[in-house]
Design a protein around this motif. Structure first.
Motif, PDB file in Angstrom:
ATOM      1  N   ASP A  13      71.136   8.356   9.437  1.00 14.36           N
ATOM      2  CA  ASP A  13      71.760   7.623   8.333  1.00 14.36           C
ATOM      3  C   ASP A  13      70.784   7.250   7.216  1.00 14.36           C
ATOM      4  OD1 ASP A  13      70.341   5.625   9.613  1.00 14.36           O
ATOM      5  OD2 ASP A  13      72.076   4.339   9.979  1.00 14.36           O
ATOM      6  N   ARG A  35      74.955   4.312  -8.235  1.00 11.16           N
ATOM      7  CA  ARG A  35      75.978   3.310  -7.924  1.00 11.16           C
ATOM      8  C   ARG A  35      76.376   2.536  -9.173  1.00 11.16           C
ATOM      9  NH1 ARG A  35      73.828  -0.391  -3.523  1.00 11.16           N
ATOM     10  NH2 ARG A  35      72.027  -0.293  -4.879  1.00 11.16           N
ATOM     11  N   LYS A  54      77.333   6.381   5.204  1.00 14.18           N
ATOM     12  CA  LYS A  54      78.002   5.082   5.388  1.00 14.18           C
ATOM     13  C   LYS A  54      78.686   4.717   4.081  1.00 14.18           C
ATOM     14  CE  LYS A  54      75.962   4.061   9.407  1.00 14.18           C
ATOM     15  NZ  LYS A  54      76.529   3.743  10.647  1.00 14.18           N
ATOM     16  N   ASP A  55      79.982   4.511   4.134  1.00 16.37           N
ATOM     17  CA  ASP A  55      80.760   4.229   2.922  1.00 16.37           C
ATOM     18  C   ASP A  55      80.522   5.303   1.859  1.00 16.37           C
ATOM     19  OD1 ASP A  55      81.826   1.842   4.020  1.00 16.37           O
ATOM     20  OD2 ASP A  55      80.015   0.751   3.416  1.00 16.37           O
ATOM     21  N   GLY A  56      80.325   6.534   2.316  1.00 23.72           N
ATOM     22  CA  GLY A  56      80.161   7.668   1.416  1.00 23.72           C
ATOM     23  C   GLY A  56      78.760   7.852   0.858  1.00 23.72           C
ATOM     24  N   LEU A  57      77.817   6.991   1.269  1.00 19.45           N
ATOM     25  CA  LEU A  57      76.464   7.058   0.719  1.00 19.45           C
ATOM     26  C   LEU A  57      75.404   7.164   1.810  1.00 19.45           C
ATOM     27  CD1 LEU A  57      76.728   4.353  -2.083  1.00 19.45           C
ATOM     28  CD2 LEU A  57      76.864   6.838  -2.342  1.00 19.45           C
ATOM     29  N   GLU A 100      74.784  11.111   8.461  1.00 18.15           N
ATOM     30  CA  GLU A 100      75.933  10.224   8.564  1.00 18.15           C
ATOM     31  C   GLU A 100      75.971   9.343   7.317  1.00 18.15           C
ATOM     32  OE1 GLU A 100      77.335   6.617  11.413  1.00 18.15           O
ATOM     33  OE2 GLU A 100      76.559   8.419  12.395  1.00 18.15           O
ATOM     34  N   ASN A 160      75.396  10.850  -2.323  1.00 16.23           N
ATOM     35  CA  ASN A 160      76.705  11.074  -1.723  1.00 16.23           C
ATOM     36  C   ASN A 160      76.705  12.517  -1.215  1.00 16.23           C
ATOM     37  OD1 ASN A 160      76.995  12.597  -4.057  1.00 16.23           O
ATOM     38  ND2 ASN A 160      78.729  11.431  -4.863  1.00 16.23           N
ATOM     39  N   TYR A 163      70.288   6.594  -3.545  1.00 16.67           N
ATOM     40  CA  TYR A 163      71.375   6.970  -2.645  1.00 16.67           C
ATOM     41  C   TYR A 163      71.872   8.361  -3.001  1.00 16.67           C
ATOM     42  CZ  TYR A 163      71.731   2.123  -1.140  1.00 16.67           C
ATOM     43  OH  TYR A 163      71.462   0.889  -0.618  1.00 16.67           O
TER      44      TYR A 163
END
Length: 119
Positions: free
Chosen positions: A76, A48, A7-10, A5, A30, A28
């Motif tokens: 996540d 990022r 979160k905010d694409g990451l 999952e 994507n 992170y």
């Protein structure tokens, strides 16, 4: 395969040495980085600060060969066990966690950044 999952694409990723279990870094991914990591067996991340995909070792030659990927109970966060070529940290240390909060260096320096990151 269990679907992560994002979160905010990451997706947060903890990276450990697969033999010693030393924590090497945190990064992170994507969706594209996740898919490339799964398909190539070489760790890819999303920077990022630069806003782009990043293949670990592309510049330095210090690749992370994925041995196992684990997902947490909430799907996540990933834990990736890798075989690390030379060092994981761009500062020249094996791990990005090479110093204590007091500033004492406790990690092993494995390369000189000036020798690796030439402009």
């Amino acid at each position: 395969m269990i679907e992560p999952e994002f979160k905010d694409g990451l997706l947060p990723v903890i990276v450990q040495d697969y033999e010693t279990l030393e924590v090497l870094m945190f990064a992170y991914m994507n969706r594209e980085a996740f898919d490339l990591t799964c398909s190539t067996g070489i760790a890819h991340y999303f920077s990022r600060s630069r806003g782009k995909l990043w293949k670990k070792g592309e510049t330095s030659g210090h690749y992370q060969h994925v041995k196992e990927m684990r997902i947490d109970c909430d799907r996540d966060c990933l834990l990736i066990l890798v075989e690390q070529d030379t060092g994981a940290c761009h500062t020249g240390y094996r791990s990005c966690f090479y110093r204590t909060i007091e500033g004492d260096v406790v990690g092993e320096k494995t390369f000189e950044p000036a020798d690796v990151y030439k402009n």
